[in-house]
Design a protein around this motif. Sequence first.
Motif, PDB file in Angstrom:
ATOM      1  N   VAL A 109      79.116   0.131 -24.591  1.00 29.17           N
ATOM      2  CA  VAL A 109      79.209  -1.016 -25.567  1.00 29.17           C
ATOM      3  C   VAL A 109      80.683  -1.350 -25.741  1.00 29.17           C
ATOM      4  O   VAL A 109      81.527  -0.682 -26.228  1.00 29.17           O
ATOM      5  N   PHE A 161      82.189  -1.058 -16.345  1.00 31.54           N
ATOM      6  CA  PHE A 161      81.663  -0.535 -14.888  1.00 31.54           C
ATOM      7  C   PHE A 161      80.153  -0.246 -15.005  1.00 31.54           C
ATOM      8  O   PHE A 161      79.641   0.110 -14.153  1.00 31.54           O
ATOM      9  N   ASN A 181      81.026  12.348 -22.155  1.00 30.30           N
ATOM     10  CA  ASN A 181      81.362  12.703 -20.512  1.00 30.30           C
ATOM     11  C   ASN A 181      82.319  12.087 -20.089  1.00 30.30           C
ATOM     12  O   ASN A 181      82.978  11.056 -20.775  1.00 30.30           O
ATOM     13  N   ALA A 202      74.246   3.155 -23.343  1.00 34.00           N
ATOM     14  CA  ALA A 202      75.039   1.704 -23.155  1.00 34.00           C
ATOM     15  C   ALA A 202      76.410   1.872 -23.261  1.00 34.00           C
ATOM     16  O   ALA A 202      76.842   2.302 -24.348  1.00 34.00           O
TER      17      ALA A 202
HETATM   18  C1  9Z3 Z   1      78.326   6.512 -21.794  1.00 34.74           C
HETATM   19  O1  9Z3 Z   1      79.016   7.413 -22.048  1.00 34.74           O
HETATM   20  C2  9Z3 Z   1      77.154   6.572 -20.523  1.00 34.74           C
HETATM   21  O2  9Z3 Z   1      77.049   8.003 -19.961  1.00 34.74           O
HETATM   22  C3  9Z3 Z   1      78.064   5.899 -19.181  1.00 34.74           C
HETATM   23  C4  9Z3 Z   1      76.917   6.072 -18.127  1.00 34.74           C
HETATM   24  C5  9Z3 Z   1      78.257   4.681 -19.544  1.00 34.74           C
HETATM   25  C6  9Z3 Z   1      79.211   6.819 -18.628  1.00 34.74           C
HETATM   26  P1  9Z3 Z   1      76.434   4.589 -15.960  1.00 34.74           P
HETATM   27  O3  9Z3 Z   1      75.748   3.780 -16.593  1.00 34.74           O
HETATM   28  O4  9Z3 Z   1      77.523   5.309 -16.818  1.00 34.74           O
HETATM   29  O5  9Z3 Z   1      75.576   5.837 -15.517  1.00 34.74           O
HETATM   30  O6  9Z3 Z   1      77.427   4.213 -14.951  1.00 34.74           O
HETATM   31  N1  9Z3 Z   1      77.785   5.860 -22.577  1.00 34.74           N
HETATM   32  C7  9Z3 Z   1      78.449   5.218 -24.004  1.00 34.74           C
HETATM   33  C8  9Z3 Z   1      79.845   4.661 -23.746  1.00 34.74           C
HETATM   34  C9  9Z3 Z   1      80.096   4.151 -24.951  1.00 34.74           C
HETATM   35  O7  9Z3 Z   1      80.356   3.079 -25.213  1.00 34.74           O
HETATM   36  N2  9Z3 Z   1      80.234   4.826 -26.053  1.00 34.74           N
HETATM   37  C10 9Z3 Z   1      80.806   4.542 -27.249  1.00 34.74           C
HETATM   38  C11 9Z3 Z   1      82.400   5.356 -27.236  1.00 34.74           C
HETATM   39  O8  9Z3 Z   1      82.724   5.986 -26.350  1.00 34.74           O
HETATM   40  C12 9Z3 Z   1      80.192   5.282 -28.419  1.00 34.74           C
HETATM   41  S1  9Z3 Z   1      78.712   4.581 -28.721  1.00 34.74           S
HETATM   42  O9  9Z3 Z   1      83.218   5.042 -28.075  1.00 34.74           O
END
Ligand code: 9Z3
Length: 375
Positions: free
Chosen positions: A193, A75, A296, A191
């Motif tokens: 990922v 998304f 978040n 990002a």
């Molecule tokens: C985030 O959590 C970002 O804040 C968002 C931002 C992707 C939610 P938008 O581009 O959204 O403003 O619409 N990014 C990290 C997401 C991620 O892949 N994190 C990994 C995880 O949760 C760790 S690196 O495991």
Amino acid sequence: MHRTAGEPDAHYTPTDIEMEYFAANPKPGDLDRHSTLARTFIEHHVEHKRRVALVTSGGTTVPLENQTVRFIDNFSAGTRGATSAEYFLENGYAVIFLHRQFSLLPYSRHYSHSTNCFLDYMTGTEDGPVVVQNDYQQQMASVLRRYRKAKKENTLLLLPFVTVNEYLWNLRELAMLMHPLGANALFYLAAAVSDFFVPAERMVEHKIQSGEEFAQPNGDVPSEEEQRGRKPAAHMDGKSLMIDLDPVPKFLKLLVDGWAPQAMIISFKLETDPNLLASKAKGALKKYAHHLVIGNLLNTRKWEVLFVSADGAEKWIRVPANRRAKSVTGRTDNGRTGGKDDREPALEIESLIVPEVASQHSHMIEHGDPRRPNG
Ligand code: 9Z3
């Protein structure tokens, strides 16, 4: 004396996981060009003793075919990354913006991906000069002033990726190039990922055929990929498409331990279940031993985030309720949020997040890395 950008760290030995991944998955065609641009950019800012933030932004794709027709996406529109990049620039950083191609960019984000076409901001007679409408003059002048400053001072480098493989190659390359910055380097990994992907050796070459008459009969005749010893990751099973993905190597571990041991590293943790957010953020920090995890939730990410620091401290950062009113620009997330209302609050939460991150970074530069109390 400092090392020049890109000089390898004599103490660093790549792990087996890393060597296997980068040996098995092809180097992107534009990596050398990115590397040259980044090297010059970093050397310039090392000379000027400026801090450099690598901001990653937008979602990675997972192609299912080598000649890619179909791919898995997510998304993310890159709002967090593009908005944060602007605030890092405001806070005196130079920014390498490693972003998903065609996702939101710093400055132009105010006018792209909007339900307003950018031409709707303009006015003029048929053959007269075209000018910005009065209503938008003030805001556009302010964005233009900041954009020009970044260009003039050479503080913003835009580097695109599309696939998760391109993302990983670029991240490693940039981290290595940033070594000479020492503690002046900051990684802000916003990002989204993918956790799973199709490794090159299990990727089919051509478009997967959905019609049964052209479908590869799974199991009857071994495909080229099967003959090389591994089952293709995507294939038809009767009328169903079967997809079997490998885990993406834990690149954060590689970054923290090997690629960027001197830098401040901040990762984001995305969840949808509020009950899991704090424990998952704490878990990530414990596992990777970096500096800060910003948690978040998908639905509230524009109004609240949870900071979890290396010392175990937890702190919510929130946009005050009276600043959560929607703006009238009607920006969309490029259709990626399935049409749900995802417009911007009056106060951007990144204007609160980035100064807090910068202040923790200052503390680390002045007092040493909190993870290594004795230096
Ligand atoms: C985030 O959590 C970002 O804040 C968002 C931002 C992707 C939610 P938008 O581009 O959204 O403003 O619409 N990014 C990290 C997401 C991620 O892949 N994190 C990994 C995880 O949760 C760790 S690196 O495991």
